[in-house]
Design an enzyme around this catalytic site. Structure first.
Site, short mmCIF file in Angstrom:
data_model
loop_
_atom_site.label_atom_id
_atom_site.label_comp_id
_atom_site.label_asym_id
_atom_site.label_seq_id
_atom_site.Cartn_x
_atom_site.Cartn_y
_atom_site.Cartn_z
N HIS A 88 -4.57 -1.69 -4.05
CA HIS A 88 -5.92 -2.15 -3.67
C HIS A 88 -6.90 -1.96 -4.84
O HIS A 88 -8.05 -1.54 -4.66
CB HIS A 88 -6.42 -1.39 -2.43
N SER A 133 0.83 -1.19 0.00
CA SER A 133 0.00 0.00 0.00
C SER A 133 0.87 1.26 0.00
O SER A 133 1.55 1.52 -0.99
CB SER A 133 -0.97 -0.04 1.19
#
Length: 248
Positions: free
Chosen positions: A171, A135
């Site tokens: 994501h 991330s």
């Protein structure tokens, strides 16, 4: 042992979760693959950086628990409220893998720059220490990406370290805003062309070139995102290799 050329593993993948809450973690396939990239699979040294969430003791403790009893020797570099290591440069250069946890990529890069950590990490990358993360720990190596660093509505982040001359979307399949926001930001020129990963997938860069896409389970993919002349974005799924279930 270190990688033979500078290597970055930028992912939307991470630890395996157990049944007993957020802090019940085990190393994921992606961590063992990072050790393999560093040519240190038998006894890898991994240093975890959690500045993107402010170095919380509970999370760092969960990482130590995750790696306990495995082939990994874990350490961590904490910058809040002050560095926990006297010679940061020597410590990071002695690692096989740097793993950067998720959170706020804007705060992460700002704090690193204040401490000169961006320059130390670049030296370690050039020396063959594998840079990796999830991330925020994926976006940071790129020019930028989409982020919730500024609030629940995603915005463009354009102040990454820029070692990789691409934008990065994380994501991609797991959060509804991610795909359309990356298309918007690349389409309007806020972000450069780049790459994105579904949850579970990771991008392997050798030098500054994308070498392959890997995944820790069946299904997740990586994507190339390119702006067309009319401002639309062409999204191309990339061949994605399933990582093996490494022996413990």
């Amino acid at each position: 042992m270190t990688a033979d050329i500078p290597t970055i593993l930028a992912t939307s993948a991470g630890f395996q979760r157990g049944r007993h809450g957020l802090f019940d973690l085990r190393p994921g396939r992606i961590h063992r693959f990072a050790a393999e990239l560093a040519d240190a699979a038998a006894a890898p040294k991994i240093c975890v950086l959690a500045q993107a969430t402010g170095d919380p003791d509970s999370r760092i403790g969960a990482f130590y628990s995750a790696f306990a009893g495995t082939e990994f020797t874990m350490s961590h570099l904490q910058l809040f409220p002050m560095p926990n290591i006297d010679d940061i440069r020597a410590h990071l250069l002695a690692q096989d893998v740097i793993w950067v946890d998720g959170g706020s990529v804007a705060n992460l890069c700002a704090v690193w720059r204040v401490h000169g950590l961006d320059e130390i990490l670049h030296e370690a990358w050039q020396a063959g220490v594998v840079m990796s993360g999830v991330s925020a720990g994926s976006i940071c190596w790129h020019t930028g990406g989409s982020t919730d660093s500024y609030g629940l509505d995603l915005r463009g982040f354009t102040d990454g370290l820029g070692w990789l001359p691409y934008s990065n979307g994380v994501h991609y399949d797991a959060e509804a805003q991610r795909r359309p926001k990356m298309h918007e930001l690349i389409g309007d020129g806020t972000l450069s062309d780049g790459f994105a990963t579904d949850d579970g997938a990771g991008l392997v860069y050798r030098g500054t070139s994308l070498e392959e896409v890997v995944a820790d389970r069946e299904g997740p993919l990586g994507y190339e995102l390119k702006r067309a002349a009319d401002g639309s974005v062409v999204e191309t799924p990339l061949p994605t290799r399933l990582l093996p279930d490494y022996p413990r």
